[in-house]
Design a protein around this motif. Structure first.
Motif, short mmCIF file in Angstrom:
data_model
loop_
_atom_site.label_atom_id
_atom_site.label_comp_id
_atom_site.label_asym_id
_atom_site.label_seq_id
_atom_site.Cartn_x
_atom_site.Cartn_y
_atom_site.Cartn_z
N SER A 178 0.90 -1.29 -0.10
CA SER A 178 0.03 0.15 -0.02
C SER A 178 1.07 1.17 -0.01
CB SER A 178 -1.11 -0.02 1.28
OG SER A 178 -1.65 1.28 1.40
N THR A 179 0.25 2.27 -0.50
CA THR A 179 0.90 3.53 -0.58
C THR A 179 0.28 4.55 0.36
OG1 THR A 179 -0.20 4.25 -2.63
CG2 THR A 179 1.77 3.47 -2.95
N ARG A 180 -0.76 3.96 0.88
CA ARG A 180 -1.51 4.99 1.93
C ARG A 180 -0.55 5.29 3.00
NH1 ARG A 180 -5.17 8.34 2.15
NH2 ARG A 180 -6.05 7.11 0.64
N TYR A 181 0.48 4.47 3.66
CA TYR A 181 1.12 4.69 4.80
C TYR A 181 2.38 5.08 4.34
CZ TYR A 181 -3.01 2.16 6.50
OH TYR A 181 -4.31 1.94 6.98
N LYS A 182 3.23 6.01 5.11
CA LYS A 182 4.44 6.57 4.94
C LYS A 182 5.60 5.91 6.26
CE LYS A 182 2.74 8.32 1.57
NZ LYS A 182 2.80 7.79 0.24
N ALA A 183 5.07 5.52 7.15
CA ALA A 183 5.93 4.99 8.28
C ALA A 183 4.98 3.98 9.12
CB ALA A 183 6.33 6.05 9.00
N ALA A 184 5.83 2.98 9.76
CA ALA A 184 5.39 2.09 10.51
C ALA A 184 6.37 1.66 11.55
CB ALA A 184 4.97 0.73 9.80
N LEU A 185 5.82 1.14 12.69
CA LEU A 185 6.44 0.34 13.76
C LEU A 185 6.52 -1.07 13.69
CD1 LEU A 185 6.82 1.33 17.68
CD2 LEU A 185 6.59 -0.91 16.75
N ILE A 186 7.66 -1.67 13.47
CA ILE A 186 7.53 -3.41 13.56
C ILE A 186 7.97 -3.66 14.72
CG2 ILE A 186 8.28 -5.09 12.40
CD1 ILE A 186 9.35 -3.59 9.93
N ASP A 187 7.16 -4.54 15.35
CA ASP A 187 7.41 -5.17 16.72
C ASP A 187 7.72 -6.76 16.28
OD1 ASP A 187 7.37 -5.85 19.15
OD2 ASP A 187 5.92 -4.55 19.83
N HIS A 188 9.06 -7.03 16.32
CA HIS A 188 9.58 -8.34 16.22
C HIS A 188 8.92 -9.41 17.41
CE1 HIS A 188 11.60 -7.58 12.54
NE2 HIS A 188 11.95 -6.23 13.04
N ARG A 189 8.65 -8.83 18.41
CA ARG A 189 8.18 -9.67 19.40
C ARG A 189 6.99 -10.33 19.24
NH1 ARG A 189 8.05 -5.37 24.15
NH2 ARG A 189 6.83 -4.06 22.25
N GLY A 190 6.02 -9.57 18.46
CA GLY A 190 4.72 -10.18 18.22
C GLY A 190 4.70 -11.02 17.00
N PHE A 191 3.57 -11.87 17.06
CA PHE A 191 3.43 -12.74 15.88
C PHE A 191 1.89 -12.81 15.69
CE2 PHE A 191 3.62 -15.28 19.49
CZ PHE A 191 2.96 -16.35 19.09
N THR A 192 1.38 -13.78 14.72
CA THR A 192 -0.05 -14.04 14.53
C THR A 192 -0.44 -15.70 14.54
OG1 THR A 192 0.33 -14.23 12.19
CG2 THR A 192 -0.30 -12.08 13.02
N LEU A 193 -1.50 -15.78 14.87
CA LEU A 193 -2.06 -17.26 15.01
C LEU A 193 -3.58 -17.13 14.78
CD1 LEU A 193 -3.54 -16.77 17.85
CD2 LEU A 193 -1.38 -17.81 18.90
N GLN A 194 -3.93 -18.44 14.64
CA GLN A 194 -5.25 -18.77 14.39
C GLN A 194 -6.01 -18.58 15.87
OE1 GLN A 194 -8.49 -20.06 14.92
NE2 GLN A 194 -9.24 -20.76 12.92
N PRO A 195 -6.80 -17.60 16.36
CA PRO A 195 -7.06 -17.55 17.64
C PRO A 195 -8.06 -18.59 18.22
CG PRO A 195 -8.28 -15.80 16.45
CD PRO A 195 -7.21 -16.54 15.71
N LEU A 196 -9.04 -19.10 17.43
CA LEU A 196 -9.94 -20.05 17.90
C LEU A 196 -9.12 -21.44 17.81
CD1 LEU A 196 -12.90 -20.78 18.71
CD2 LEU A 196 -13.43 -21.12 16.39
N ALA A 197 -8.50 -21.94 16.89
CA ALA A 197 -7.60 -23.02 16.93
C ALA A 197 -6.74 -23.12 18.21
CB ALA A 197 -6.91 -23.09 15.61
N TYR A 198 -6.14 -21.98 18.57
CA TYR A 198 -5.29 -21.75 19.71
C TYR A 198 -6.05 -22.15 21.01
CZ TYR A 198 -2.70 -19.57 23.28
OH TYR A 198 -1.82 -19.29 24.74
N VAL A 199 -7.18 -21.30 21.20
CA VAL A 199 -7.75 -21.56 22.54
C VAL A 199 -8.47 -22.99 22.72
CG1 VAL A 199 -10.07 -20.62 22.00
CG2 VAL A 199 -9.26 -20.54 24.27
N ARG A 200 -8.79 -23.58 21.46
CA ARG A 200 -9.35 -24.88 21.51
C ARG A 200 -8.18 -25.88 21.69
NH1 ARG A 200 -13.45 -25.09 16.43
NH2 ARG A 200 -15.18 -24.30 17.12
N GLY A 201 -7.11 -25.83 21.05
CA GLY A 201 -5.90 -26.65 21.29
C GLY A 201 -5.45 -26.57 22.84
N LEU A 202 -5.41 -25.37 23.46
CA LEU A 202 -5.00 -25.04 24.70
C LEU A 202 -6.07 -25.95 25.66
CD1 LEU A 202 -2.73 -23.35 25.80
CD2 LEU A 202 -4.52 -21.51 26.52
#
Length: 434
Positions: A178-202
């Motif tokens: 996208s050309t909409r944004y000119k700057a961003a903060l990247i947080d390498h501590r974070g990540f993504t997951l499938q939340p429903l699969a995660y809580v069911r697996g837990l």
């Protein structure tokens, strides 16, 4: 005038199967039928990230533990969110230190800043199949002022040793398409997951270690009994030494005064009916990162594990026709080259906002413990808080990153509920796209 704990025109949440996450959520955990009379060391009310994590740790400690959930595991905010495992809270380190002071602030920053690693460890330890993706999460700036704020946050976190950085211009465009944004903060501590699969697996891991889960069991009363508590459902009476209340924004009047700690806010998602063709996935979020922005009412974008595009924002779900019009506007705003996609999933959830925008650790009644007010940061903090609550309920001497106190009411809660909803709808449909 008021609609209980939801804004007057918000309507009711759709069933969990309307959530995109239900398509790839995996097997539900085993649910047991409770006897007419039960007893336990710890009773947990609520089957989301917080309650299931607490139940897992209680069961591993050998405590006799029962978790009751009025609907199904993950049917509340845990199965309806964006699946971004973000550290800490939305507030900057400086704001957190100012709010919590020297006794709690530094520990909060250290412990909650590292909370995504707790989720990673849980996924590894229990072999949870939840499409965990280590590509970082980015927060995109919407104005020069917001860029300066993100730069200040990045500097503060870097001073604390966090792996965060700023990215600008063409490098950012190459990441998100996208050309909409000119700057961003990247947080390498974070990540993504499938939340429903995660809580069911837990939950499946917790059941395998002795946690008894009973879904479709709504607690209708909770009364003191000696040094413990007696909970009643339609079919069962449960005597418990301690209670962990893990209902957060889905709380009712079971414990008077508890739900008033927070103001419920909506968050919704709209997703394509099918995975996007590869030609569009190579142009829209080509690095498959998750991103959100700094608008007062933010936009967020990401893919699900099979390539459906998910677009979300704050507020309760617009009706279908309004929602499709809104999501098409959002797409054209950020990706003006994109065609009109077919949207097949539309869902919303409820998050709990506290007056200071920080979670609260409360003991609303002796022997009842809870953290409330995730403020939109549910996954990683609740991995931390769930274990912490388990330790407190089991009598451990715990050093906490928040003061333990009685419940207090969100100021002018009923009026704020309606005012926020009206303001969110207006901003989301007008000023957001200017």
């Amino acid at each position: 005038m008021f609609n209980g704990d939801r804004p007057f025109i918000s309507g009711q949440e759709s069933e969990i199967h309307h959530s995109m996450w239900s398509a790839t959520g995996g097997e539900r955990p085993e649910s047991v039928s409770l006897a007419r009379q039960e007893s336990c060391d710890v009773l947990i009310i609520g089957g989301g990230f917080n309650g299931v994590t607490a139940g897992l740790h209680c069961a591993e400690r050998g405590a006799k533990t029962i978790l009751v959930e009025a609907q199904e595991i993950g049917s509340g905010a845990s199965g309806r969110n964006a699946g971004q495992v973000n550290p800490g809270q939305f507030l900057s380190p400086e704001q957190i230190l100012r709010a919590l002071g020297p006794d709690y602030g530094p520990l909060f920053l250290k412990e909650l800043g590292g909370s995504p690693d707790i989720v990673r460890q849980l996924i590894r330890d229990y072999g949870i199949d939840c499409a965990a993706d280590e590509r970082p999460i980015i927060r995109c700036s919407t104005t020069p002022q917001k860029t300066r704020e993100l730069e200040a946050q990045a500097s503060d976190w870097q001073a604390l040793g966090a792996n965060v950085q700023m990215v600008y211009g063409s490098e950012l465009e190459e990441m998100n398409g996208s050309t909409r944004y000119k700057a961003a903060l990247i947080d390498h501590r974070g990540f993504t997951l499938q939340p429903l699969a995660y809580v069911r697996g837990l939950a499946r891991a917790a059941v395998a270690r002795g946690l008894r889960i009973s879904t479709g069991s709504k607690v209708t009363s909770l009364e003191p009994s000696g040094s413990g508590w007696i909970a009643t459902t339609s079919d069962t009476t449960i005597k418990a030494d301690k209670v962990i209340l893990s209902t957060n924004a889905y709380s009712n009047d079971l414990v008077p005064g508890f739900k008033e700690e927070i103001m419920p806010l909506g968050a919704f998602g709209i997703a394509t009916a099918d995975p996007l063709p590869l030609e569009w996935r190579e142009r829209i979020l080509p690095h498959y990162i998750a991103m959100w922005d700094t608008h007062k009412i933010p936009l967020w974008f990401r893919y699900d594990p099979v390539g459906r595009l998910h677009v979300g924002s704050i507020g309760f779900l617009p009706i279908h026709s309004e929602g499709d019009n809104w999501v098409n506007r959002a797409m054209k705003f950020v990706y003006p080259f994109a065609p009109t996609f077919k949207w097949g999933y539309r869902w919303s959830g409820t998050l709990g906002q506290t007056v200071d925008r920080l979670p609260h650790l409360v003991e609303p009644r002796p022997g009842i413990y809870a953290t409330i007010g995730c403020n939109g940061r549910g996954i990683a903090p609740n991995a931390y808080f769930g274990k912490m609550l388990a330790k407190i309920a089991l009598g451990d001497d715990v050093v906490t990153p928040l003061p333990l106190r009685k419940s207090t009411k969100y100021p002018m809660r009923e009026i704020a509920l309606e005012a926020y909803d009206a303001g969110i709808r207006f901003y989301r449909n007008t000023l957001l796209f200017t």
